[in-house]
Design an enzyme around this catalytic site. Sequence first.
Site, PDB file in Angstrom:
ATOM      1  N   SER A   1      13.204  49.622 -12.296  1.00 58.83           N
ATOM      2  CA  SER A   1      13.630  48.530 -13.154  1.00 58.83           C
ATOM      3  C   SER A   1      14.223  47.388 -12.324  1.00 58.83           C
ATOM      4  CB  SER A   1      14.619  49.060 -14.194  1.00 58.83           C
ATOM      5  OG  SER A   1      14.788  48.165 -15.248  1.00 58.83           O
TER       6      SER A   1
ATOM      7  N   ASP B   1       9.374  50.599 -18.567  1.00 59.40           N
ATOM      8  CA  ASP B   1      10.459  50.715 -17.600  1.00 59.40           C
ATOM      9  C   ASP B   1      10.515  52.085 -16.927  1.00 59.40           C
ATOM     10  OD1 ASP B   1      13.141  50.853 -16.436  1.00 59.40           O
ATOM     11  OD2 ASP B   1      13.577  49.079 -17.634  1.00 59.40           O
TER      12      ASP B   1
END
Length: 335
Positions: free
Chosen positions: A44, A206
């Site tokens: 991320s 993510d």
Amino acid sequence: MMAMNGKPIDLVLAGGGVKGIGLVGAVVKLMDAGYRPYRVAGASAGSVVGAIVAAAAKDDQLTGADVKQLALGLDYRRFLDPGPIESVPLLGPSWGILQGSGLYKGDYAHDFIADQLRQLGVHTFGDLRLEDEQLPEERRYRLVVTATDVTIGQLVRLPWDYRRVYGLDPDEQPVADAVRASMSIPFFFRPVTLTAASGLTSTLVDGGLLSNYPIDSLDRLDGKRPRWATFGVTVLPNLPEGNDKLVPALAPLRLLGGTHLLEDVITTVLVGRDQAYLNEPWVSARTIRVDSTEVGVLDFGISAQQTQALYTKGYEAAEQFLSTWDEDSYIKRFR
């Protein structure tokens, strides 16, 4: 293996959305202390910071001051780029969530990452390839980022898994595409699609969904003594402190009153594995913990003052970590 200016380390950077500014502060302190990242793993926000650090380390192209200026000078509000439907008040955001397309396109984030990498001479993972025979063939890259493939239901590490999972040549895949996938916070940024050689199109979100702090990803697989240290940096709070700021999108659940069980369950799904890891002595001993409780994961409207404060906390956390770090003692105890 190429010679490096400074002491080499491997570096693992956790996710955390806007909290990633704290990662930058920690990385700059490591650079100022004479360390140079050889390989970087990120999830991320950690993949965004990690990509720039890995590209810069290729030819020692950026100083700590350069990295600091980049982080502090960025207008984070520009990452919030809603599409035509999502721009419609009330209805638009709800529609984006229901359709799974996300509130924001994420095009600005992708273009920003691609532009920064281009300035450092990096486009595809082939530009980050290492000639290092001590590493497994598929892992000879300066950067690896985690993403979650919700189509096939598994964690993927890019570029390592491009060939094994998708039948694609990793050297030809754009780095910015992988980073954009890794930072695709579900329902917030639009997912990224990837078409395999078989024709199957996967949806990637993510990487923090399954592994927000992949601290073991750069460890040796043969059990031998590591060539140098691996440092990790995390910006997520120890639960239960900061639980309400970890996933701000879940805040409306509190308006319903009563139990916070659903919020707690979702939070645990996201960070439970990493919290357990951080409690392991061999992980804690090489982890730089940045206090980021004053900033939420999705606080893209962060002020310049808040940005500076979070950066400083990252820098000071790394400074404190290095003041007690003893590599020989660590290896003797854990390796």
